[in-house]
Design a protein around this motif. Structure first.
Motif, PDB file in Angstrom:
ATOM      1  N   MET A   1       0.813  -1.181   0.000  1.00 22.27           N
ATOM      2  CA  MET A   1       0.000   0.000   0.000  1.00 22.27           C
ATOM      3  C   MET A   1       0.857   1.245   0.000  1.00 22.27           C
ATOM      4  SD  MET A   1      -2.696  -0.980   2.909  1.00 22.27           S
ATOM      5  CE  MET A   1      -3.279  -2.606   2.590  1.00 22.27           C
ATOM      6  N   PRO A   2       0.672   2.097  -0.955  1.00 22.98           N
ATOM      7  CA  PRO A   2       1.425   3.331  -0.916  1.00 22.98           C
ATOM      8  C   PRO A   2       0.924   4.207   0.219  1.00 22.98           C
ATOM      9  CG  PRO A   2      -0.033   3.290  -2.809  1.00 22.98           C
ATOM     10  CD  PRO A   2      -0.150   1.977  -2.139  1.00 22.98           C
ATOM     11  N   MET A   3       1.810   5.033   0.725  1.00 22.09           N
ATOM     12  CA  MET A   3       1.456   5.884   1.849  1.00 22.09           C
ATOM     13  C   MET A   3       0.940   7.214   1.338  1.00 22.09           C
ATOM     14  SD  MET A   3       4.605   5.110   4.415  1.00 22.09           S
ATOM     15  CE  MET A   3       4.362   6.648   5.213  1.00 22.09           C
ATOM     16  N   ALA A   4      -0.166   7.657   1.879  1.00 25.54           N
ATOM     17  CA  ALA A   4      -0.671   8.993   1.578  1.00 25.54           C
ATOM     18  C   ALA A   4       0.146  10.012   2.369  1.00 25.54           C
ATOM     19  CB  ALA A   4      -2.148   9.082   1.963  1.00 25.54           C
ATOM     20  N   GLN A   5       0.084  11.257   1.955  1.00 30.37           N
ATOM     21  CA  GLN A   5       0.842  12.297   2.641  1.00 30.37           C
ATOM     22  C   GLN A   5       0.500  12.365   4.120  1.00 30.37           C
ATOM     23  OE1 GLN A   5       3.368  12.882   0.990  1.00 30.37           O
ATOM     24  NE2 GLN A   5       3.239  15.017   0.440  1.00 30.37           N
ATOM     25  N   ASP A   6      -0.748  12.099   4.479  1.00 31.01           N
ATOM     26  CA  ASP A   6      -1.170  12.192   5.873  1.00 31.01           C
ATOM     27  C   ASP A   6      -1.249  10.821   6.555  1.00 31.01           C
ATOM     28  OD1 ASP A   6      -3.291  11.291   4.409  1.00 31.01           O
ATOM     29  OD2 ASP A   6      -4.774  12.576   5.373  1.00 31.01           O
ATOM     30  N   ALA A   7      -0.617   9.809   5.968  1.00 32.57           N
ATOM     31  CA  ALA A   7      -0.645   8.466   6.535  1.00 32.57           C
ATOM     32  C   ALA A   7       0.075   8.440   7.878  1.00 32.57           C
ATOM     33  CB  ALA A   7      -0.001   7.472   5.581  1.00 32.57           C
ATOM     34  N   GLU A   8      -0.426   7.616   8.771  1.00 32.37           N
ATOM     35  CA  GLU A   8       0.191   7.500  10.088  1.00 32.37           C
ATOM     36  C   GLU A   8       1.439   6.630  10.004  1.00 32.37           C
ATOM     37  OE1 GLU A   8      -0.893   6.098  14.640  1.00 32.37           O
ATOM     38  OE2 GLU A   8      -2.351   5.820  13.039  1.00 32.37           O
ATOM     39  N   VAL A   9       2.502   7.101  10.610  1.00 30.82           N
ATOM     40  CA  VAL A   9       3.757   6.363  10.691  1.00 30.82           C
ATOM     41  C   VAL A   9       4.237   6.449  12.129  1.00 30.82           C
ATOM     42  CG1 VAL A   9       6.163   6.212   9.932  1.00 30.82           C
ATOM     43  CG2 VAL A   9       4.385   6.872   8.311  1.00 30.82           C
ATOM     44  N   ILE A  10       4.640   5.334  12.679  1.00 32.57           N
ATOM     45  CA  ILE A  10       5.209   5.304  14.020  1.00 32.57           C
ATOM     46  C   ILE A  10       6.723   5.260  13.879  1.00 32.57           C
ATOM     47  CG2 ILE A  10       5.413   3.969  16.149  1.00 32.57           C
ATOM     48  CD1 ILE A  10       2.585   2.848  15.499  1.00 32.57           C
ATOM     49  N   LEU A  53      10.109   3.322   3.799  1.00 30.77           N
ATOM     50  CA  LEU A  53       8.856   2.631   4.102  1.00 30.77           C
ATOM     51  C   LEU A  53       7.862   2.814   2.964  1.00 30.77           C
ATOM     52  CD1 LEU A  53       7.031   1.058   6.050  1.00 30.77           C
ATOM     53  CD2 LEU A  53       6.422   3.248   7.091  1.00 30.77           C
ATOM     54  N   ALA A  54       7.724   4.032   2.463  1.00 28.74           N
ATOM     55  CA  ALA A  54       6.804   4.294   1.352  1.00 28.74           C
ATOM     56  C   ALA A  54       7.183   3.483   0.125  1.00 28.74           C
ATOM     57  CB  ALA A  54       6.790   5.783   1.027  1.00 28.74           C
ATOM     58  N   ARG A  55       8.482   3.425  -0.169  1.00 28.30           N
ATOM     59  CA  ARG A  55       8.947   2.645  -1.318  1.00 28.30           C
ATOM     60  C   ARG A  55       8.662   1.157  -1.121  1.00 28.30           C
ATOM     61  NH1 ARG A  55      14.804   3.850  -2.599  1.00 28.30           N
ATOM     62  NH2 ARG A  55      15.091   2.645  -0.713  1.00 28.30           N
ATOM     63  N   LYS A  56       8.879   0.668   0.086  1.00 28.59           N
ATOM     64  CA  LYS A  56       8.629  -0.746   0.375  1.00 28.59           C
ATOM     65  C   LYS A  56       7.142  -1.089   0.241  1.00 28.59           C
ATOM     66  CE  LYS A  56      10.918  -3.025   3.683  1.00 28.59           C
ATOM     67  NZ  LYS A  56      11.306  -3.522   5.027  1.00 28.59           N
ATOM     68  N   LEU A  57       6.273  -0.204   0.748  1.00 28.99           N
ATOM     69  CA  LEU A  57       4.836  -0.445   0.643  1.00 28.99           C
ATOM     70  C   LEU A  57       4.364  -0.380  -0.805  1.00 28.99           C
ATOM     71  CD1 LEU A  57       3.614   1.565   3.749  1.00 28.99           C
ATOM     72  CD2 LEU A  57       3.666  -0.917   3.494  1.00 28.99           C
ATOM     73  N   SER A  58       4.926   0.532  -1.582  1.00 31.84           N
ATOM     74  CA  SER A  58       4.571   0.622  -3.009  1.00 31.84           C
ATOM     75  C   SER A  58       4.984  -0.631  -3.761  1.00 31.84           C
ATOM     76  CB  SER A  58       5.227   1.844  -3.645  1.00 31.84           C
ATOM     77  OG  SER A  58       4.681   3.019  -3.125  1.00 31.84           O
ATOM     78  N   ALA A  59       6.162  -1.136  -3.438  1.00 29.30           N
ATOM     79  CA  ALA A  59       6.645  -2.368  -4.090  1.00 29.30           C
ATOM     80  C   ALA A  59       5.749  -3.551  -3.742  1.00 29.30           C
ATOM     81  CB  ALA A  59       8.076  -2.650  -3.667  1.00 29.30           C
ATOM     82  N   GLN A  60       5.313  -3.609  -2.504  1.00 29.39           N
ATOM     83  CA  GLN A  60       4.416  -4.698  -2.110  1.00 29.39           C
ATOM     84  C   GLN A  60       3.095  -4.613  -2.844  1.00 29.39           C
ATOM     85  OE1 GLN A  60       4.031  -4.729   2.158  1.00 29.39           O
ATOM     86  NE2 GLN A  60       6.020  -5.710   2.459  1.00 29.39           N
ATOM     87  N   LEU A  61       2.578  -3.394  -3.008  1.00 31.97           N
ATOM     88  CA  LEU A  61       1.321  -3.203  -3.735  1.00 31.97           C
ATOM     89  C   LEU A  61       1.478  -3.604  -5.195  1.00 31.97           C
ATOM     90  CD1 LEU A  61      -1.597  -2.207  -3.707  1.00 31.97           C
ATOM     91  CD2 LEU A  61      -0.725   0.064  -4.240  1.00 31.97           C
ATOM     92  N   GLU A  63       3.616  -5.708  -6.397  1.00 39.17           N
ATOM     93  CA  GLU A  63       3.792  -7.157  -6.458  1.00 39.17           C
ATOM     94  C   GLU A  63       2.452  -7.873  -6.376  1.00 39.17           C
ATOM     95  OE1 GLU A  63       5.632 -10.217  -3.350  1.00 39.17           O
ATOM     96  OE2 GLU A  63       7.122  -8.844  -4.187  1.00 39.17           O
ATOM     97  N   ARG A  64       1.567  -7.378  -5.540  1.00 40.54           N
ATOM     98  CA  ARG A  64       0.231  -7.986  -5.414  1.00 40.54           C
ATOM     99  C   ARG A  64      -0.605  -7.769  -6.667  1.00 40.54           C
ATOM    100  NH1 ARG A  64      -1.625  -5.476  -0.035  1.00 40.54           N
ATOM    101  NH2 ARG A  64       0.299  -5.843   1.081  1.00 40.54           N
TER     102      ARG A  64
END
Length: 66
Positions: A1-10, A53-61, A63-64
């Motif tokens: 899942m790509p991260m939106a600009q306002d996405a929550e990150v810990i 993290l954003a790049r990793k989530l985009s790659a996972q999306l 791939e799916r």
């Protein structure tokens, strides 16, 4: 899942001597990325970890989708 600009990150920061390890974690997926560097560079390390993290989530999306 790509991260939106306002996405929550810990962010988790652990200092070891002169070094700081910053982890950026997506609470929705549990995916984590890490950046490490000089302890006085917390903001920069957070930006790097969040970008990784954003790049990793985009790659996972992508791939799916294929």
């Amino acid at each position: 899942m790509p991260m939106a600009q306002d996405a929550e990150v810990i962010f988790e920061a652990v200092r070891t001597g002169d070094w700081l390890r910053v982890a950026a974690i997506c609470p929705r997926t549990g995916v984590e990325s890490v950046a490490a560097g000089p302890a006085d560079s917390r903001t920069l390390l957070q930006r790097i970890a969040a970008a990784k993290l954003a790049r990793k989530l985009s790659a996972q999306l992508a791939e799916r989708a294929s």
